[in-house]
Design a protein around this motif. Sequence first.
Motif, PDB file in Angstrom:
ATOM      1  N   ALA A 142       0.844  -1.200   0.000  1.00 26.72           N
ATOM      2  CA  ALA A 142       0.000   0.000   0.000  1.00 26.72           C
ATOM      3  C   ALA A 142       0.880   1.250   0.000  1.00 26.72           C
ATOM      4  O   ALA A 142       0.581   2.236  -0.680  1.00 26.72           O
ATOM      5  CB  ALA A 142      -0.923   0.005   1.216  1.00 26.72           C
ATOM      6  N   PHE A 143       1.964   1.177   0.739  1.00 26.84           N
ATOM      7  CA  PHE A 143       2.870   2.333   0.762  1.00 26.84           C
ATOM      8  C   PHE A 143       3.475   2.553  -0.614  1.00 26.84           C
ATOM      9  O   PHE A 143       3.618   3.689  -1.069  1.00 26.84           O
ATOM     10  CB  PHE A 143       3.980   2.145   1.799  1.00 26.84           C
ATOM     11  CG  PHE A 143       4.962   3.267   1.772  1.00 26.84           C
ATOM     12  CD1 PHE A 143       4.697   4.461   2.433  1.00 26.84           C
ATOM     13  CD2 PHE A 143       6.148   3.163   1.058  1.00 26.84           C
ATOM     14  CE1 PHE A 143       5.583   5.521   2.363  1.00 26.84           C
ATOM     15  CE2 PHE A 143       7.037   4.218   0.984  1.00 26.84           C
ATOM     16  CZ  PHE A 143       6.765   5.402   1.642  1.00 26.84           C
ATOM     17  N   GLU A 144       3.838   1.453  -1.267  1.00 33.29           N
ATOM     18  CA  GLU A 144       4.453   1.580  -2.597  1.00 33.29           C
ATOM     19  C   GLU A 144       3.503   2.285  -3.552  1.00 33.29           C
ATOM     20  O   GLU A 144       3.909   3.153  -4.333  1.00 33.29           O
ATOM     21  CB  GLU A 144       4.823   0.199  -3.137  1.00 33.29           C
ATOM     22  CG  GLU A 144       5.635   0.274  -4.414  1.00 33.29           C
ATOM     23  CD  GLU A 144       6.070  -1.102  -4.920  1.00 33.29           C
ATOM     24  OE1 GLU A 144       6.031  -2.057  -4.129  1.00 33.29           O
ATOM     25  OE2 GLU A 144       6.428  -1.196  -6.103  1.00 33.29           O
ATOM     26  N   ARG A 145       2.212   1.934  -3.469  1.00 36.46           N
ATOM     27  CA  ARG A 145       1.206   2.585  -4.322  1.00 36.46           C
ATOM     28  C   ARG A 145       1.089   4.082  -3.975  1.00 36.46           C
ATOM     29  O   ARG A 145       1.065   4.937  -4.848  1.00 36.46           O
ATOM     30  CB  ARG A 145      -0.150   1.876  -4.154  1.00 36.46           C
ATOM     31  CG  ARG A 145      -1.301   2.547  -4.874  1.00 36.46           C
ATOM     32  CD  ARG A 145      -1.085   2.553  -6.383  1.00 36.46           C
ATOM     33  NE  ARG A 145      -2.127   3.297  -7.072  1.00 36.46           N
ATOM     34  CZ  ARG A 145      -1.983   3.883  -8.258  1.00 36.46           C
ATOM     35  NH1 ARG A 145      -0.823   3.799  -8.888  1.00 36.46           N
ATOM     36  NH2 ARG A 145      -2.957   4.536  -8.822  1.00 36.46           N
ATOM     37  N   LEU A 146       1.042   4.356  -2.691  1.00 32.46           N
ATOM     38  CA  LEU A 146       0.954   5.750  -2.239  1.00 32.46           C
ATOM     39  C   LEU A 146       2.181   6.536  -2.710  1.00 32.46           C
ATOM     40  O   LEU A 146       2.072   7.685  -3.153  1.00 32.46           O
ATOM     41  CB  LEU A 146       0.857   5.801  -0.708  1.00 32.46           C
ATOM     42  CG  LEU A 146       0.505   7.154  -0.097  1.00 32.46           C
ATOM     43  CD1 LEU A 146      -0.958   7.487  -0.315  1.00 32.46           C
ATOM     44  CD2 LEU A 146       0.822   7.178   1.393  1.00 32.46           C
ATOM     45  N   TYR A 147       3.307   5.883  -2.644  1.00 33.65           N
ATOM     46  CA  TYR A 147       4.550   6.542  -3.064  1.00 33.65           C
ATOM     47  C   TYR A 147       4.498   6.866  -4.559  1.00 33.65           C
ATOM     48  O   TYR A 147       4.883   7.951  -4.989  1.00 33.65           O
ATOM     49  CB  TYR A 147       5.756   5.645  -2.752  1.00 33.65           C
ATOM     50  CG  TYR A 147       7.050   6.278  -3.186  1.00 33.65           C
ATOM     51  CD1 TYR A 147       7.653   7.253  -2.405  1.00 33.65           C
ATOM     52  CD2 TYR A 147       7.646   5.929  -4.396  1.00 33.65           C
ATOM     53  CE1 TYR A 147       8.823   7.872  -2.822  1.00 33.65           C
ATOM     54  CE2 TYR A 147       8.819   6.547  -4.818  1.00 33.65           C
ATOM     55  CZ  TYR A 147       9.401   7.501  -4.022  1.00 33.65           C
ATOM     56  OH  TYR A 147      10.536   8.123  -4.432  1.00 33.65           O
TER      57      TYR A 147
END
Lengths: 192, 222
Positions: A25-30
């Motif tokens: 999820a963080f990777e997507r947000l990033y």
Amino acid sequence: MDATHWQDVSDPDLLAAVAASDAAAFERLYQLYEKRVYQYVCTLIYDPTLAEEVVVDAMTAVWRGAGSFSRSSRVSTWIFGIARHKAFDALRRTGRHHNDVALDEALEMPHAQESPAESVNRKQVTSLTQQALKTLSREHQEVLRLVFYEELSYEEIAELLSIPTNTVKTRVYYAKQRLKHQLKQFGQGERV
Amino acid sequence: MVEPDTLDQPIHPEGALLPWYLNGTLREDERRQVDQHLSSCAACRAELDELAQLNVQLHEVYAAQSEPSSRLQRAVLGQVALEASTKGAKSASGPQRLKGLDEWFRSLFAPRWAPALVVTLLVAQLGLLLWSMTRPTLLDQVTTRGLGAPTVRLRVVFQETASERQIRSLVQGLRGRIVDGPTSDGAYIMEFPAGDQAAAQKKVDVLRSQRESVRTVEPVTQ
């Protein structure tokens, strides 16, 4: 579960997953914010290498502090707030705070060498606008970006910059006036 | 930089809202108010046109801005992956520790402990009881010579002329004591330590030899 799983998830839900230590999820947000945050930081810091260091600090702070997001503001405002804080920390740390172009000095900048407005094409207009922008103070560049590119409301900008809403309105007004003035100086005034 | 809170030239309040009218973030009531004003204010309409053109140019500038290097993504995601793995390890060890603590606490009340605990307490209590019984007390320090070592009791009649000092000296010399008397005929019952018959007889002989003080000596039959 990889970042594509989070493709159509809203920013607040993404951040909630990040708060639960979901690295995908963080990777997507990033992916959604990398360019925006980097370019916003570049508005505050003119050194690309230092700007990247700030983005690393800011985005890892987002990872660590996702649980503290209260949903009372937009995710973008929250992330920009963290990035801004980190940028000013970096400026203080590196002693580059006073290297900015001051508002009064901006009017004294040398004129650009480009052709008159009648002959410039679209690319050149963009180039002139870019140079005119660079002559503005960091504060004016910042609010113009937040209004016209990030499309934040004046309340959100006031919260992000910790200034009254009336100050936001006047700052944007004067920023636009300065930019208009600089574009005139560069020979493109009649277009704006 | 300190921005003034008011504009330095007459600007309509609605004119100050035009940037947000353009970016679509005004509240509905504000947007209606600006719409209404624009219909009657040529200056603000011109200002809106300028802002719209500027908006296009700025978008082009921002879109053309340099992008971060590929190193940036690797740095951020690498850092987060590292922290995620550490966090995962910590969160796994956290409940493990809590579970261990819980098991230890429960073990204090586990039935398998109960019998051992009861036996231990009983043994300790018994040991304490025995210790307290064998421990010398103040009462034990008061000697009752009639108890314990074997003794012989003799019925002794002293001479009329025997002084108290002579009688006391004789009794103390033989480590005896007067346990009864005097009787109506002037006899005292005396008790002396004597392990056996010979020792008892020896006490009798000694007493009888003290004729200045002792008139008669006879064993007391129990």
